[in-house]
Design a protein around this motif. Sequence first.
Motif, mmCIF file in Angstrom:
data_model
loop_
_atom_site.group_PDB
_atom_site.id
_atom_site.type_symbol
_atom_site.label_atom_id
_atom_site.label_comp_id
_atom_site.label_asym_id
_atom_site.label_seq_id
_atom_site.Cartn_x
_atom_site.Cartn_y
_atom_site.Cartn_z
ATOM 1 N N TRP A 84 87.363 85.104 38.142
ATOM 2 C CA TRP A 84 87.763 83.873 37.450
ATOM 3 C C TRP A 84 88.245 84.168 36.039
ATOM 4 O O TRP A 84 89.243 83.607 35.588
ATOM 5 N N GLU A 103 91.705 85.562 36.171
ATOM 6 C CA GLU A 103 92.738 84.564 36.456
ATOM 7 C C GLU A 103 93.082 83.749 35.215
ATOM 8 O O GLU A 103 94.255 83.488 34.939
ATOM 9 N N ILE A 120 96.750 83.538 33.195
ATOM 10 C CA ILE A 120 97.444 82.293 32.829
ATOM 11 C C ILE A 120 97.703 82.259 31.325
ATOM 12 O O ILE A 120 98.781 81.867 30.874
ATOM 13 N N ARG A 166 96.505 73.063 28.204
ATOM 14 C CA ARG A 166 96.016 71.725 28.593
ATOM 15 C C ARG A 166 96.840 70.596 27.977
ATOM 16 O O ARG A 166 96.433 69.422 28.029
ATOM 17 N N GLU A 215 101.410 72.594 35.642
ATOM 18 C CA GLU A 215 101.183 73.500 36.774
ATOM 19 C C GLU A 215 99.814 74.160 36.707
ATOM 20 O O GLU A 215 99.164 74.361 37.739
ATOM 21 N N PHE A 216 99.338 74.475 35.483
ATOM 22 C CA PHE A 216 98.143 75.309 35.369
ATOM 23 C C PHE A 216 96.926 74.630 34.742
ATOM 24 O O PHE A 216 95.816 75.146 34.872
ATOM 25 N N ASN A 229 95.077 71.970 35.380
ATOM 26 C CA ASN A 229 93.998 71.574 36.287
ATOM 27 C C ASN A 229 93.261 72.791 36.844
ATOM 28 O O ASN A 229 92.031 72.784 36.965
ATOM 29 N N ARG A 230 94.022 73.843 37.170
ATOM 30 C CA ARG A 230 93.401 75.058 37.703
ATOM 31 C C ARG A 230 92.480 75.694 36.664
ATOM 32 O O ARG A 230 91.345 76.079 36.978
ATOM 33 N N VAL A 231 92.947 75.797 35.432
ATOM 34 C CA VAL A 231 92.130 76.390 34.372
ATOM 35 C C VAL A 231 90.883 75.556 34.135
ATOM 36 O O VAL A 231 89.788 76.088 33.948
ATOM 37 N N SER A 232 91.033 74.238 34.175
ATOM 38 C CA SER A 232 89.890 73.344 33.978
ATOM 39 C C SER A 232 88.822 73.582 35.048
ATOM 40 O O SER A 232 87.624 73.637 34.754
ATOM 41 N N LYS A 233 89.259 73.736 36.301
ATOM 42 C CA LYS A 233 88.314 73.966 37.393
ATOM 43 C C LYS A 233 87.612 75.319 37.246
ATOM 44 O O LYS A 233 86.404 75.440 37.487
ATOM 45 N N ILE A 234 88.378 76.341 36.854
ATOM 46 C CA ILE A 234 87.775 77.668 36.684
ATOM 47 C C ILE A 234 86.753 77.645 35.554
ATOM 48 O O ILE A 234 85.654 78.210 35.672
#
Length: 315
Positions: A26, A29, A33, A88, A184-185, A187-192
């Motif tokens: 994580w 990743e 980003i 963000r 694009e990114f 939401n993914r960063v927030s989840k990680i």
Amino acid sequence: MARSTYKRTEEEKRNLKVDLSRIPEWESEIESIRSRFRRFSLPKISSAASLVHEMRKKLYIGRHSDRERDAEALENWKRSLSIDSLIRMSDDYSAPTFLRSGVEENIIDKIRSTLEQTERQLAEYRTRGVTDSFWVSVFTSKVDSDTVKRFEQQKTDYLALSREIPRVAEAIRLLDEVRSESREFANRVSKIKERLWLAEEKMDAIERFEAKHGRVFGKASAVDNKTRERASSLKRLVKKTKDCPYCGSELGVDPHLDHIYPVSKGGLSVIENLVWCCSACNTVKSDKGLMQFLKERGFSIDRTLSRLHALGKHV
């Protein structure tokens, strides 16, 4: 993403469903980003945002109250500008509205259209004729000179703004590119990050537990089989009670020896972590943490903990 305000117990923290082995994956990743966003120059982003804001203010785009609010938000946003805030940007509600929603595309069109309208109006006034007398303008088709001067000044102002169009177009292009990447990114960063927060919470809870109890109840998944074998040898040493310490019902004729802190979660076979319970409770509890099991079954946590404490169990 904000951390949950729910106050977890120490056991719930230790039993969080998060795979600690994936932490390096994580973190890698997120760093990948971040590297993608490092191609953007923070000073250029800051200047582009300021230019767009100033143009929106000069052109009276949006409501006055919104522009005032955006002015304050922009200064705060610029002070804390970083690679993470760029990531963000599309869903950062502390950022100015125009940075999140992309409403700056009206700027260039408004400059050009207003300039064209002003030039057409001046041409019409010259055709009708100009007078220095207000009353002549009232009773004839001529236009008073003050009105013409206002439109001439407007033309001058908008000619100056039109010379800024290349800079504004580049600023808009840059902000659009950042916003597109953010959408694009983000939401993914927030989840990680949420997973990493949970992992940190779990690791801290495990460290506190091990610091308090040594490693008696420490994580021991590598020796699960030996742990269960040891439990069998301790059966005669674990005190039985008339009632099940979990549900309070009679223990029954076929009681089960249960690990309060599950073996699968690192619990070891020591007397303080073993208890006789009814077969129904043991079947349902399986490898669940104690608090999770009690909440799902609707059992009184206080009464159950009191019964376990009375038996000398660590919970």
